[in-house]
Design an enzyme around this catalytic site. Structure first.
Site, PDB file in Angstrom:
ATOM      1  N   THR A  71      43.811 -51.721 -18.840  1.00  0.00           N
ATOM      2  CA  THR A  71      44.020 -52.598 -19.740  1.00  0.00           C
ATOM      3  C   THR A  71      45.077 -52.479 -20.926  1.00  0.00           C
ATOM      4  O   THR A  71      45.853 -53.295 -21.068  1.00  0.00           O
ATOM      5  CB  THR A  71      42.603 -53.089 -20.136  1.00  0.00           C
ATOM      6  OG1 THR A  71      41.749 -53.352 -19.099  1.00  0.00           O
ATOM      7  CG2 THR A  71      42.668 -54.515 -21.207  1.00  0.00           C
ATOM      8  N   VAL A  72      44.768 -51.422 -21.504  1.00  0.00           N
ATOM      9  CA  VAL A  72      45.434 -51.328 -22.817  1.00  0.00           C
ATOM     10  C   VAL A  72      47.009 -50.687 -22.676  1.00  0.00           C
ATOM     11  O   VAL A  72      47.788 -51.203 -22.984  1.00  0.00           O
ATOM     12  CB  VAL A  72      44.824 -50.223 -23.825  1.00  0.00           C
ATOM     13  CG1 VAL A  72      45.542 -50.183 -25.281  1.00  0.00           C
ATOM     14  CG2 VAL A  72      43.464 -51.059 -24.081  1.00  0.00           C
ATOM     15  N   LYS A  88      37.912 -44.318 -29.730  1.00  0.00           N
ATOM     16  CA  LYS A  88      37.021 -43.972 -30.639  1.00  0.00           C
ATOM     17  C   LYS A  88      36.040 -43.078 -30.160  1.00  0.00           C
ATOM     18  O   LYS A  88      35.645 -42.577 -31.269  1.00  0.00           O
ATOM     19  CB  LYS A  88      36.139 -45.295 -30.996  1.00  0.00           C
ATOM     20  CG  LYS A  88      35.590 -46.180 -29.735  1.00  0.00           C
ATOM     21  CD  LYS A  88      36.582 -47.401 -29.519  1.00  0.00           C
ATOM     22  CE  LYS A  88      36.150 -48.019 -28.200  1.00  0.00           C
ATOM     23  NZ  LYS A  88      36.949 -49.192 -27.752  1.00  0.00           N
ATOM     24  N   GLU A  92      44.932 -46.518 -34.912  1.00  0.00           N
ATOM     25  CA  GLU A  92      44.662 -47.895 -35.679  1.00  0.00           C
ATOM     26  C   GLU A  92      43.874 -48.804 -34.528  1.00  0.00           C
ATOM     27  O   GLU A  92      43.025 -49.526 -34.850  1.00  0.00           O
ATOM     28  CB  GLU A  92      45.883 -48.640 -35.759  1.00  0.00           C
ATOM     29  CG  GLU A  92      45.836 -50.079 -36.387  1.00  0.00           C
ATOM     30  CD  GLU A  92      44.987 -49.868 -37.735  1.00  0.00           C
ATOM     31  OE1 GLU A  92      45.313 -49.504 -38.615  1.00  0.00           O
ATOM     32  OE2 GLU A  92      43.642 -50.607 -37.739  1.00  0.00           O
ATOM     33  N   VAL A 144      39.410 -49.130 -33.783  1.00  0.00           N
ATOM     34  CA  VAL A 144      38.390 -50.003 -34.230  1.00  0.00           C
ATOM     35  C   VAL A 144      39.237 -51.481 -34.549  1.00  0.00           C
ATOM     36  O   VAL A 144      40.263 -51.518 -35.009  1.00  0.00           O
ATOM     37  CB  VAL A 144      37.921 -49.476 -35.711  1.00  0.00           C
ATOM     38  CG1 VAL A 144      36.972 -50.474 -36.500  1.00  0.00           C
ATOM     39  CG2 VAL A 144      37.417 -48.276 -35.759  1.00  0.00           C
ATOM     40  N   GLY A 152      38.631 -57.532 -19.393  1.00  0.00           N
ATOM     41  CA  GLY A 152      39.280 -56.454 -19.957  1.00  0.00           C
ATOM     42  C   GLY A 152      38.521 -55.946 -21.151  1.00  0.00           C
ATOM     43  O   GLY A 152      39.069 -55.076 -21.978  1.00  0.00           O
ATOM     44  N   GLU A 190      33.985 -51.585 -22.106  1.00  0.00           N
ATOM     45  CA  GLU A 190      34.427 -50.175 -21.799  1.00  0.00           C
ATOM     46  C   GLU A 190      34.200 -49.818 -20.188  1.00  0.00           C
ATOM     47  O   GLU A 190      33.375 -50.672 -19.536  1.00  0.00           O
ATOM     48  CB  GLU A 190      33.250 -49.331 -22.747  1.00  0.00           C
ATOM     49  CG  GLU A 190      33.408 -49.110 -24.227  1.00  0.00           C
ATOM     50  CD  GLU A 190      34.964 -49.087 -24.489  1.00  0.00           C
ATOM     51  OE1 GLU A 190      35.322 -47.737 -24.441  1.00  0.00           O
ATOM     52  OE2 GLU A 190      35.828 -49.701 -24.984  1.00  0.00           O
ATOM     53  N   ASP A 218      29.555 -48.101 -28.652  1.00  0.00           N
ATOM     54  CA  ASP A 218      30.757 -48.331 -29.206  1.00  0.00           C
ATOM     55  C   ASP A 218      30.973 -48.828 -30.502  1.00  0.00           C
ATOM     56  O   ASP A 218      31.831 -48.448 -31.306  1.00  0.00           O
ATOM     57  CB  ASP A 218      31.550 -49.476 -28.109  1.00  0.00           C
ATOM     58  CG  ASP A 218      32.886 -49.971 -28.506  1.00  0.00           C
ATOM     59  OD1 ASP A 218      33.567 -49.259 -28.129  1.00  0.00           O
ATOM     60  OD2 ASP A 218      32.847 -50.915 -29.130  1.00  0.00           O
ATOM     61  N   LYS A 231      32.742 -47.154 -33.833  1.00  0.00           N
ATOM     62  CA  LYS A 231      33.487 -47.603 -34.859  1.00  0.00           C
ATOM     63  C   LYS A 231      32.957 -47.604 -36.360  1.00  0.00           C
ATOM     64  O   LYS A 231      33.649 -47.440 -37.284  1.00  0.00           O
ATOM     65  CB  LYS A 231      33.683 -49.108 -34.255  1.00  0.00           C
ATOM     66  CG  LYS A 231      34.584 -49.161 -33.122  1.00  0.00           C
ATOM     67  CD  LYS A 231      34.613 -50.380 -32.287  1.00  0.00           C
ATOM     68  CE  LYS A 231      35.350 -50.514 -31.151  1.00  0.00           C
ATOM     69  NZ  LYS A 231      35.215 -51.804 -30.373  1.00  0.00           N
TER      70      LYS A 231
END
Ligand code: NAP
Ligand code: HSE
Length: 432
Positions: free
Chosen positions: A14-15, A105, A129, A132, A187, A190, A201, A205
């Protein structure tokens, strides 16, 4: 000739796919803003047989050494998730003199100290960055823009999946399982969504935010955590009828004399509270500082492009350092060692829902049990909604210490007339 900065990306889910897209979509502006061209040299995946049209034209590998041993790669961008091998790969990349950008994270909340130590030793950057708040800028503001302040409180909605779920359950009456599936399909969740719904999660954070805000190392194990799995449609209904919404909140407070209090749990928020209208995948984080007063950061807390926005900004930051030959300007800021506030000393109001016998005098027994534990009640209702041969008592307490509340709950559980303590949820006061 234009300088070229080469990047190795670990993970193309996804990222990772969003990062490739943003680098392509904004190539010209990014080159001008950095003063160098950014080029993705290699992408690491686990399964090279997966169809990934966005990687056409890129060199894809399943061997981490291809990236670690590539001397031309200046920046490694870790977007695999999980503790291992992500942590190991990042440490090795820094050991090889490469700066690291991550959205992870898990690693930052548990091994931040080790990661910063390696970055410092090797004189490279370590930026996170996107770990979180997804696309919301919050790490850089805490480390740089708000660094003139003493921050005493940081509080917010920091998990997109659960906020999406709670919003859909509240607004559309959606059921828990189908709405979790939707969040996964979008998406947001986790790899193992229990990290989202169990609050872990958000706790990771919260640990990262509290460490940065209070300049003391807070790790996942220091955070008291409760997720949303026990929230029922009845609680959502009661909240609505009493003028509240239910949100999963991360709370960090630096309390004089007591220490640092860091928690994640569902709360009843008054409908007028600014966080009550933060809906869907959006996140929001409040920071209270002794110079700025209160500041709020708001935006999409998960998703491919919003998260990629934060990752690519970090890549640009590192690239600017590379262009100017300066590294590690803002590394570890945990220079204090503050105690943790004991959970028993934390204070809150509570919503308590009890299943009780439907007979005269029950309300009196219940009120006495609260009173004997020093818990005073702001409001109490007794109903027969959704129950057969029983009644439900719903109470909102005034502010009490956690220890007092636990004493009241033990006393209630021991009463013959109380059949079940169905829910206990903290109530956040309106911000004055
Ligand atoms: P994802 O969709 O599951 O993607 C993970 C990628 O990493 C996949 O391409 C996978 O390869 C690759 N990968 C995993 N383990 C690997 C290994 N051992 N070796 C090589 N490649 C491996 O995850 P994501 O949602 O993009 O999340 C990535 C990171 O960003 C996580 O740390 C997450 O917490 C963080 N994050 C996510 C979001 C979000 O909205 N999703 C927002 C903020 C932060 P294959 O595809 O070949 O299996
Ligand atoms: N699973 C996370 C969330 C991704 O839902 O907020 C962003 O960190």
């Amino acid at each position: 000739m234009q300088k070229v900065i080469k990047i190795g990306i670990l993970g193309a889910g996804t990222v990772g796919s969003g990062v490739i897209k943003v680098l392509e979509m904004n190539r010209r502006q990014i080159t001008e803003r950095v003063g160098a061209e950014l080029q993705v040299q290699q992408v690491l995946v686990r399964d090279s047989s997966k169809v990934r049209p966005f990687l056409d034209g890129y060199k894809v590998t399943t061997n981490i050494d291809d990236i670690l041993n590539d001397k031309e790669i200046d920046i490694v961008v870790e977007l695999m998730g999980g503790l291992n091998p992500a942590k190991d790969y990042m440490l090795k990349a820094m050991a090889a003199g490469k700066s690291v950008v991550t959205a992870n994270k898990d690693v930052v909340a548990q091994f931040g100290k080790e990661m910063f130590a390696m970055a410092e030793e090797k004189n490279v950057d370590f930026l996170f960055e996107a770990s979180v708040g997804g696309g919301i800028p919050i790490i850089t503001p805490l480390k740089q823009c708000l660094t003139a302040n003493q921050v005493t409180e940081i509080m917010g909605i920091v998990n997109g999946t659960t906020n999406y779920m709670l919003t859909k359950m509240t607004e559309c009456g959606s059921d828990y399982d189908s709405v979790l599936k939707e969040a996964q399909e979008k998406g947001y969740a986790e790899a193992n969504p229990s990290a989202d719904v169990d609050g872990l999660d958000a706790a990771r954070k919260a640990a990262i935010l509290a460490s940065l805000a209070f300049n003391t190392r807070v790790e996942l194990k220091d955070v008291s955590v409760e997720g949303i799995t026990k929230i029922t449609p009845d609680d959502i209904d009661y909240a609505r009828n009493l003028g509240y919404v239910i949100k999963l909140l991360a709370v960090g407070k630096d309390i004089p004399e007591l220490g640092v209090d860091v928690r994640v749990h569902p709360v009843f928020l008054p409908k007028e509270h600014p966080l009550a209208s933060v809906n869907g995948v959006f996140n929001a984080i409040f920071v209270r500082g002794n110079a700025i007063g209160e500041a709020m950061f708001y935006g999409q807390g998960a998703g491919s492009l919003p998260t990629a926005s934060a990752v690519v900004s970090d890549i640009i930051d590192v690239s600017r350092d590379i262009v100017r030959g300066t590294f590690g300007r803002v590394l570890c800021t945990c220079y204090e060692d503050k105690p943790l506030c004991p959970l028993d000393k934390t204070e809150s109001s509570y919503y308590v829902r009890l299943l009780v016998d439907d007979k005269p005098g029950v309300l009196g027994y219940v009120a006495t049990a609260f009173g004997n534990a020093g818990v005073s009640l702001e409001s109490v209702i007794q109903t027969q909604r959704n129950v057969v041969d029983h009644a439900e008592i719903v109470a909102i307490t005034h502010r009490v210490e956690h220890a007092q509340m636990q004493a009241a709950l033990s006393a209630l559980a021991a009463l013959d007339v109380v059949d079940e303590i169905r829910s206990v949820i903290r109530v956040e006061q309106e911000r004055g």
